[in-house]
Design a protein around this motif. Structure first.
Motif, short mmCIF file in Angstrom:
data_model
loop_
_atom_site.label_atom_id
_atom_site.label_comp_id
_atom_site.label_asym_id
_atom_site.label_seq_id
_atom_site.Cartn_x
_atom_site.Cartn_y
_atom_site.Cartn_z
N PRO A 16 0.81 -1.22 0.00
CA PRO A 16 0.00 0.00 0.00
C PRO A 16 0.85 1.27 0.00
O PRO A 16 1.90 1.32 0.64
CB PRO A 16 -0.80 -0.11 1.29
CG PRO A 16 -0.14 -1.15 2.10
CD PRO A 16 0.65 -2.02 1.20
N ASP A 21 -5.01 2.30 2.57
CA ASP A 21 -4.79 0.94 2.08
C ASP A 21 -3.94 0.11 3.03
O ASP A 21 -3.82 -1.10 2.86
CB ASP A 21 -4.10 0.97 0.71
CG ASP A 21 -5.02 1.50 -0.37
OD1 ASP A 21 -6.25 1.36 -0.21
OD2 ASP A 21 -4.51 2.07 -1.34
N TYR A 22 -3.31 0.76 3.99
CA TYR A 22 -2.52 0.01 4.98
C TYR A 22 -3.48 -0.40 6.10
O TYR A 22 -3.89 0.42 6.92
CB TYR A 22 -1.37 0.87 5.52
CG TYR A 22 -0.35 0.06 6.32
CD1 TYR A 22 0.79 -0.46 5.72
CD2 TYR A 22 -0.55 -0.21 7.67
CE1 TYR A 22 1.71 -1.21 6.45
CE2 TYR A 22 0.36 -0.96 8.41
CZ TYR A 22 1.48 -1.45 7.78
OH TYR A 22 2.39 -2.20 8.51
N ILE A 23 -3.86 -1.68 6.05
CA ILE A 23 -4.90 -2.18 6.96
C ILE A 23 -4.31 -2.46 8.35
O ILE A 23 -3.19 -2.96 8.45
CB ILE A 23 -5.49 -3.52 6.40
CG1 ILE A 23 -5.69 -3.46 4.88
CG2 ILE A 23 -6.70 -3.99 7.18
CD1 ILE A 23 -6.87 -2.73 4.38
N TYR A 175 -2.07 -9.64 12.83
CA TYR A 175 -3.32 -9.07 12.33
C TYR A 175 -4.50 -9.97 12.71
O TYR A 175 -4.34 -11.17 12.91
CB TYR A 175 -3.27 -8.94 10.79
CG TYR A 175 -2.30 -7.88 10.32
CD1 TYR A 175 -0.92 -8.04 10.48
CD2 TYR A 175 -2.75 -6.70 9.74
CE1 TYR A 175 -0.02 -7.07 10.06
CE2 TYR A 175 -1.85 -5.72 9.32
CZ TYR A 175 -0.49 -5.92 9.48
OH TYR A 175 0.39 -4.96 9.08
N ILE A 183 -6.96 -7.38 3.50
CA ILE A 183 -5.70 -7.31 2.73
C ILE A 183 -5.80 -8.23 1.51
O ILE A 183 -5.41 -7.86 0.40
CB ILE A 183 -4.50 -7.68 3.64
CG1 ILE A 183 -4.29 -6.59 4.70
CG2 ILE A 183 -3.23 -7.89 2.82
CD1 ILE A 183 -3.25 -6.90 5.75
N PRO A 211 0.41 -10.71 6.86
CA PRO A 211 0.13 -10.33 5.47
C PRO A 211 1.06 -10.96 4.43
O PRO A 211 0.61 -11.39 3.38
CB PRO A 211 0.31 -8.80 5.46
CG PRO A 211 0.09 -8.39 6.86
CD PRO A 211 0.55 -9.53 7.72
N1 ADE Z 1 1.02 -5.56 3.24
C1 ADE Z 1 1.78 -5.66 4.31
N2 ADE Z 1 1.19 -5.07 5.35
C2 ADE Z 1 0.01 -4.60 4.92
C3 ADE Z 1 -1.06 -3.92 5.54
N3 ADE Z 1 -1.03 -3.60 6.83
N4 ADE Z 1 -2.13 -3.59 4.79
C4 ADE Z 1 -2.15 -3.92 3.51
N5 ADE Z 1 -1.18 -4.57 2.86
C5 ADE Z 1 -0.11 -4.91 3.58
#
Ligand code: ADE
Length: 332
Positions: A16, A21-23, A175, A183, A211
């Motif tokens: 991202p 977009d960074y989940i 996560y 993601i 991820p």
């Molecule tokens: N790739 C690695 N970490 C990520 C995140 N937090 N969100 C989306 N894509 C990722």
């Protein structure tokens, strides 16, 4: 002629480049946004940042995102790549005002190199020693103001003088299942592949809350679906692909199972030291520590004691081995 869509290109493309977009990692993101905005407001480079946590959780991705959001150029290196003081000196003197230097695996930096880093981080100066013995002289070179973002999987191996020179330290966590699903949805769209929601849920379940692993499995399941189906990732095809890859229903692979079986069968469930375990499983100590252990500890299959590693009751149950037999064996 179309450009080949290589996996490596997609690895970069999946990263991202926007906060939205960074989940996940919400607290880290909120703190970083403030750090960046405040530094921008003062027209200063951001403070040095230390990111730590298990492998594959997005430390490098986050460093790139920080660079983009602060409008800085990023230069990427790693602890083991900077072998000599001269290597670091040449990197530092090549930086421009406001640049970010990302040092991955910073716990593997050699001691002499680390000591050069202290004044560089604190006062943007490079101390160069010319000559040897009593006639040796130190000259000081002024560096542009820059930011170090360092990443490590082993915060405990960072010396306290180094650790104390970072203005902000953030820990990345595993996560949730829902975050990994999000993601995966985004990655599937970027890979231009259709996937059933249940298939992504299944991949999320076996992704070890990580991820990097989720995206890797997604790509292999996509391959399988392309060869054995119409290309759409269905739950059925995902299940078959996971079986072929020997990934079990909670994401453990052959090597994880072997590790647990070794502790249980050869060492009566432990405790067993890392060196002994590495020798018995033909794995590197580092691989056990960085790849296998973090998730096994997280899901409570493994416990670390001062005497070594122990397999827990949960691990016995997952492998279908009777836990009460352990009690009998170790007591007898
Ligand atoms: N790739 C690695 N970490 C990520 C995140 N937090 N969100 C989306 N894509 C990722």
């Amino acid at each position: 002629m179309s450009i080949p869509k290589k996996d490596a290109v997609f690895d970069l493309a999946l990263r991202p480049t926007e906060w939205a977009d960074y989940i996940g990692q919400e607290s880290v993101k909120s703190n970083l946004k403030i750090l960046i905005e405040a530094a921008k407001g003062r027209n200063e480079p951001i403070d040095h940042i230390l990111l730590y946590g298990p492998a594959g959780l997005g430390k490098t991705t986050l460093a790139n995102l920080i660079a983009k959001k602060s409008g800085s150029q990023i230069r990427i290196t790693s602890g083991p790549a900077i072998e000599k003081v001269g290597d670091l000196a040449s990197i530092l003197t090549g930086l421009a005002e406001g640049d970010i230097l990302f040092i991955d695996e910073v716990h593997r930096l050699n001691k002499l190199v680390e000591e050069i880093l202290y004044p560089a981080m604190e006062n943007s100066v490079l101390d160069i020693i010319i000559g040897k013995g009593p006639s040796a002289k130190t000259i000081q070179l002024q560096l542009p103001r820059f930011t170090i973002i360092a990443a490590t999987t082993k915060i405990g191996s960072i010396s306290s003088p180094l650790r104390s020179r970072f203005g902000a330290t953030y820990r990345l966590d595993f996560y949730t299942k829902e975050e990994i699903e999000k993601i995966l949805e985004r990655s599937a769209a970027l890979l231009d592949v259709l996937a059933e929601k249940e298939a992504l849920e299944l991949i999320s379940k076996v992704s070890r809350s990580t991820p990097r692993i989720a995206n890797r499995i997604l790509k292999r399941v996509r391959d399988y679906s392309q060869v054995n189906g119409s290309g759409m990732i269905t739950k059925k095809l995902a299940k078959e692909a996971l079986e072929l890859m020997e990934i079990d229903e909670i994401g453990l692979e052959r090597a994880d199972i072997k590790l647990l079986e070794t502790i249980i069968e050869k060492y009566s469930g432990g405790p067993v030291g890392l060196k002994t375990l590495a020798a018995s499983t033909f794995e590197e100590e580092e691989t056990i520590e960085d790849v296998h252990e973090p998730y096994l500890l997280q899901i409570g299959f493994l416990a670390r004691t001062p005497q070594g590693r122990t397999a827990t009751k949960k691990a016995y149950e997952h492998l279908g081995i009777n836990f009460s037999e352990k009690t009998l064996t170790t007591k007898s």
